[in-house]
Design a protein around this motif. Structure first.
Motif: not given
Length: 562
Positions: A345-353
């Motif tokens: 979740s951290h890796e995906i959210r970082r890329r989304l932001l």
């Protein structure tokens, strides 16, 4: 030459004789060998006559193999045979006026959908797509985007051996028609693995997963149609079947669940996102997240972020503004909805932001166009950690790009009002109840961090749009006078109030980073900082130092007015 003619005539007779046999062509290894040999002769001889003699036999073998798919279990041999014939069609189809598009789609629908879990077929398919990538994208540009769900199933099941080859063909899956649906499919890749492993447990064989999925889809089609009709006409949610739809084992998914079938689909249906409310799926995800992970799941948790990197890179390079603008609200929605694994979740959210901020930097007017979803996300700032972080980044973007730019005054006003509301809600502590929970340090830190972002956005937005200055002074003045404000928030609001009394300095520090025609007396052009002295800026406004400035000259004395 006569020896070669005898060789290809020998292999051609093998294919001709097989046409008289009712058995599956893939069950005879000599058929595949003959196809490869004859294909090699055609490439070597470059003879139109030879191609014309071979083509009818190849076409017959192809259709007989496809017809026998549902009646026999020939494993990898059938897929390898069809791929070999497809390669011939692509190489020499123009000579015999053969349209390869129907043949390619038949292979994906009838063969690969059943055999994607077979390692040999998966590897041969990826190799085929890599070799023919340019031709496929040029002649059949909609083929790979249409079947991207099937190809994602293939890679989710066989990533370890096919990583490099799949990354080469992945950009070909992105097209205007697949652009929006592909994003949630990448984010949901771990959920797809949960569904595939459920099918594997049900079938008892990993190599038969595709065939089991085909049987499930066929048997559940009437139930799925009824569920879709029920959702359309009554408004009830697909998958809200209550306890009756759940399995006794919480780590399973009801195969009759329409959302389960949606995960396992083979073709792109054009839907960017569907309602995800499914008790059985949610229970299975929680069990999968908390229980032991299979090697396939561990690999998938690493795959999705890498595929997302490629997806966002291609998007920023090739996608038009309309598609990107349509994607951003979807990203905001999915920011808090994904597989419940902390690192993933951290890796995906970082890329989304990072992508959202890059998109706003490329086209600041998106902020004005997307004011409604942005305002909605600001209102969710305290719902959970993921939504709060998104709200913080949106606050920064609103201030940095002036709510979409100087020409979007109405949108800037509405965004400003949302920021005002956040300030007043925080100051009244209506949402956190800090007066009753003054000892809760983590909540106070959360409130202070958000307020720092919000007061900065208010100051920068008012700098872009001067008509908002009076309201900005009122809002920042309330922060300064508030006794419950954190010292960092108070200091920042105090500094911004001081800056607002010096329009030139305020515009230099809080105005747009891009070159602007709009200037005030005393404005500093930072791009010329290497040539002009800027030590005259009254930094006491920005520091903790109080009292009057220690110098006796004005800013306008050093930089002449234009």
């Amino acid at each position: 030459m006569s020896d070669q003619e005898g060789d290809w005539d020998f292999y051609l007779r093998i294919l001709s004789n097989s046409a008289r046999d009712s058995t599956d062509p893939a069950s005879d290894p000599s058929i595949l060998q003959s196809v490869k040999k004859l294909h090699g002769f055609c490439k070597m001889e470059k003879s139109d006559d030879l191609v014309a003699r071979i083509y009818p036999q190849f076409n017959k073998v192809f259709h007989r193999s496809v017809a026998s798919l549902s009646q026999s279990e020939s494993g990898a041999s059938k897929g390898l045979l069809l791929l070999a014939i497809l390669q011939f069609f692509l190489d020499f189809g123009d000579m015999v006026l053969h349209d390869s598009d129907p043949s390619l789609r038949t292979f994906f629908r009838s063969c690969l959908s059943r055999e994607f879990s077979d390692a040999a077929v998966a590897e041969a398919t990826c190799e085929f797509l890599v070799v023919n990538q340019r031709k496929l994208l040029a002649s059949f540009p909609n083929l790979l985007p249409q079947f991207f769900p099937l190809l994602l199933k293939l890679i989710a099941w066989n990533w370890e051996k096919l990583e490099k080859s799949f990354l080469k063909i992945f950009p070909g899956l992105i097209s205007p028609g697949s652009f929006l649906p592909l994003f949630p499919s990448i984010v949901d890749l771990p959920i797809l693995v949960v569904a595939l492993e459920k099918v594997e447990r049900s079938s008892g064989s990993g190599s038969r997963v595709g065939g089991s999925i085909a049987s499930i889809q066929k048997s559940a089609a009437p139930e799925m149609l009824l569920a879709l009709m029920d959702e359309a006409y009554t408004g009830s949610t697909i998958g809200d079947g209550g306890d009756d739809s759940e399995s006794e084992d919480n780590n399973t998914i009801d195969v009759a669940d329409p959302l389960f079938l949606e995960l396992l689909k083979d073709e792109n249906d054009g839907l960017a996102e569907r309602h995800r409310a499914s008790p059985t799926l949610n229970a299975a995800l929680q069990a999968a997240a908390s229980g032991p992970r299979s090697e396939r799941m561990k690999q998938t948790l690493k795959i999705a972020p890498r595929l997302l990197d490629v997806y966002f890179s291609v998007t920023l390079r090739d996608a038009n503004d309309s598609l990107i603008c349509a994607l951003i609200p979807l990203l905001m929605t999915r920011n808090s909805t994904m597989f419940p694994d902390k690192i993933f979740s951290h890796e995906i959210r970082r890329r989304l932001l990072e992508f959202v901020l890059a998109a706003f930097q490329r086209s600041p007017n998106f902020i004005a166009l997307l004011k409604k979803p942005i305002i909605d996300r600001l209102g969710e700032a305290y719902d959970d950690v993921a939504k709060r972080e998104l709200a913080l980044q949106l606050c920064w973007a609103i201030g940095e790009y002036g709510g979409g730019g100087e020409s979007h005054k109405e949108a800037a006003r509405e965004l400003f009002e949302s920021l005002e509301l956040l300030v007043y809600e925080n100051l009244s502590s209506s949402r956190l109840g800090l007066r009753q929970e003054s000892g809760n340090g983590s909540r106070r830190t959360t409130q202070s961090r958000l307020l720092c972002f919000v007061v900065t956005a208010i100051a920068k937005l008012a700098t872009y749009h001067r008509e908002l200055l009076p309201r900005a002074r009122v809002a920042l003045g309330k922060v300064v006078k508030s006794r419950i404000s954190d010292a960092r928030v108070w200091r920042r609001a105090h500094d911004y109030l001081g800056l607002m009394n010096e329009p030139g300095i305020c515009w230099s520090l809080l105005g747009p980073s891009r070159v602007s025609e709009k200037r005030f007396p005393g404005t500093v052009n930072w791009s010329e900082g290497g040539q002009k002295m800027v030590a005259h800026i009254p930094f006491h406004i920005l520091s903790e130092q109080g009292g009057p400035p220690f110098h006796d000259f004005a800013f306008s004395d050093i930089i002449p007015k234009n």
